[in-house]
Design an enzyme around this catalytic site. Structure first.
Site, PDB file in Angstrom:
ATOM      1  N   ASP A   1       0.763  -1.235   0.238  1.00 52.95           N
ATOM      2  CA  ASP A   1       0.024  -0.135   0.571  1.00 52.95           C
ATOM      3  C   ASP A   1       0.729   1.083   0.044  1.00 52.95           C
ATOM      4  O   ASP A   1       0.324   2.260  -0.511  1.00 52.95           O
ATOM      5  CB  ASP A   1      -1.196   0.125   0.972  1.00 52.95           C
ATOM      6  CG  ASP A   1      -0.015   0.006   2.148  1.00 52.95           C
ATOM      7  OD1 ASP A   1       1.278  -0.040   2.488  1.00 52.95           O
ATOM      8  OD2 ASP A   1      -0.766   0.145   3.805  1.00 52.95           O
TER       9      ASP A   1
ATOM     10  N   ASP B   1      23.089  35.384  -8.509  1.00 52.62           N
ATOM     11  CA  ASP B   1      22.040  36.234  -8.269  1.00 52.62           C
ATOM     12  C   ASP B   1      22.949  36.917  -6.819  1.00 52.62           C
ATOM     13  O   ASP B   1      23.780  36.448  -5.918  1.00 52.62           O
ATOM     14  CB  ASP B   1      20.498  35.784  -7.875  1.00 52.62           C
ATOM     15  CG  ASP B   1      20.503  34.877  -6.611  1.00 52.62           C
ATOM     16  OD1 ASP B   1      21.515  34.899  -5.940  1.00 52.62           O
ATOM     17  OD2 ASP B   1      19.701  34.001  -6.796  1.00 52.62           O
TER      18      ASP B   1
ATOM     19  N   LYS C   1      20.781  42.243 -13.122  1.00 50.51           N
ATOM     20  CA  LYS C   1      19.755  42.423 -14.015  1.00 50.51           C
ATOM     21  C   LYS C   1      19.744  44.268 -13.737  1.00 50.51           C
ATOM     22  O   LYS C   1      19.431  44.707 -13.576  1.00 50.51           O
ATOM     23  CB  LYS C   1      18.414  41.795 -13.985  1.00 50.51           C
ATOM     24  CG  LYS C   1      17.873  41.638 -15.118  1.00 50.51           C
ATOM     25  CD  LYS C   1      16.177  41.636 -14.866  1.00 50.51           C
ATOM     26  CE  LYS C   1      16.902  40.046 -14.563  1.00 50.51           C
ATOM     27  NZ  LYS C   1      15.151  39.135 -14.302  1.00 50.51           N
TER      28      LYS C   1
ATOM     29  N   ARG D   1      17.541  46.711 -16.500  1.00 50.52           N
ATOM     30  CA  ARG D   1      16.731  47.227 -17.832  1.00 50.52           C
ATOM     31  C   ARG D   1      17.164  48.270 -18.437  1.00 50.52           C
ATOM     32  O   ARG D   1      17.715  49.595 -17.606  1.00 50.52           O
ATOM     33  CB  ARG D   1      15.555  47.039 -17.066  1.00 50.52           C
ATOM     34  CG  ARG D   1      14.035  47.338 -18.287  1.00 50.52           C
ATOM     35  CD  ARG D   1      12.959  47.276 -16.979  1.00 50.52           C
ATOM     36  NE  ARG D   1      12.539  45.856 -16.937  1.00 50.52           N
ATOM     37  CZ  ARG D   1      12.522  44.941 -17.307  1.00 50.52           C
ATOM     38  NH1 ARG D   1      12.360  45.344 -19.403  1.00 50.52           N
ATOM     39  NH2 ARG D   1      11.902  44.029 -17.393  1.00 50.52           N
TER      40      ARG D   1
END
EC number: 2.7.6.1
Length: 282
Positions: free
Chosen positions: A34, A160, A183, A185
């Site tokens: 089971d 990171d 990062k 932008r």
């Protein structure tokens, strides 16, 4: 003292026992039709035991609890519970109302039959604050640094900012430069990811992370580093889950490795020495 390992950490347990010069005991573990687990510890066992078991996947958590209970039943007085990879540790706070704090729930069950807890590269040290027993938090910095040295890595990168300290510790062991990817932008549609302070051109780079799951983060980091002129790229982590498209994503790097906190084909680095030394110091 005996060293006992659950089925998730047999290889690691044997190595730790060998370094310590202690007897290794492999418990009997089987599964009923089971799906329920059955455990049994045969033979004579000392009053002090080191129990090593990674709690991933889910069934290994249940196995740990059963092994702890079995050890108490046969009269073990001191259980040093070593969890190389602590499953559920990433949910260490409430993000949305109604959630369980999974890491805390695991802690409450683990410490019921443990006298000392040792963890390795936990997602957050907050986990330790929930224990009412003594704890120790270990890091895989040295064995990871040794592996990267064999690859000629001359620059260590965290994917990171959150992993910056880990990259720094590894780099310091190696005597090389370190940085993290940031990062930036440039416009509504254009984003650039590059090392915050250093230039990757012509470098042999080692990307260091705590967990590689699907490998998506490593793949994106490798793409950016190659664009910036990195000569060769290696990836290494403490805990290698390697699920989903991980193997496809890891083709982006020249080679990769994980430690044996989660045992598998990519566990090229052992943390047995780190664990053994911590036990000697107790």
């Amino acid at each position: 003292m005996n060293v006992i390992a659950g089925s998730a950490s047999i290889g690691l347990g044997e190595k730790v026992a060998r370094i310590l010069g202690e007897d290794f005991i492999r418990p009997h573990v089987e599964r009923f039709p089971d799906g329920e687990l059955y455990v049994r510890i045969d033979g004579d066992v000392d009053e002090e035991v080191v129990l090593i078991q990674t709690t991933y996947p889910n069934e290994k958590i249940i196995e740990l609890f059963l092994l702890q209970d079995a050890l108490r039943e046969i009269g073990v007085k001191k259980i040093i519970t070593v969890i190389p990879y602590f499953g559920y540790s990433r949910q260490d706070k409430i993000f949305k109302k109604g959630e369980a704090i999974s890491a805390r729930a695991m802690v409450r069950h683990i410490e019921m039959n443990a006298d000392y807890f040792i963890g390795m590269d936990l997602h957050s040290e907050n986990v330790l604050t929930w224990f009412d027993i003594q704890t120790k938090h270990l890091h895989a910095t040295k064995p990871i640094a040794e592996w990267l040295k064999t690859k000629g890595v001359d620059m260590v990168i965290s994917p990171d900012k959150g992993g910056y300290k880990r990259a720094r510790y590894v780099a310091q062991e190696m005597g090389v430069e370190f940085d993290y990817l940031e990062k930036t932008r440039l416009s509504g549609t254009e984003v650039i990811i590059k090392p915050k302070n250093l230039d990757a051109e012509g470098k042999t780079v080692g990307i260091v992370d705590d967990i590689i799951s699907t490998g998506g983060t490593i793949a994106r980091a490798a793409d950016q580093l190659r664009e910036q002129g990195a000569k060769r790229i290696y990836a290494v982590c403490t805990h290698g889950l390697f699920i989903g498209r991980a193997m496809e994503n890891m083709r982006k790097v020249n080679d990769f490795a994980a430690t044996d906190t989660i045992e598998g084909g990519n566990s090229k680095i052992t943390v047995a020495g780190v664990i053994a030394e911590s036990i000697k110091s107790l």
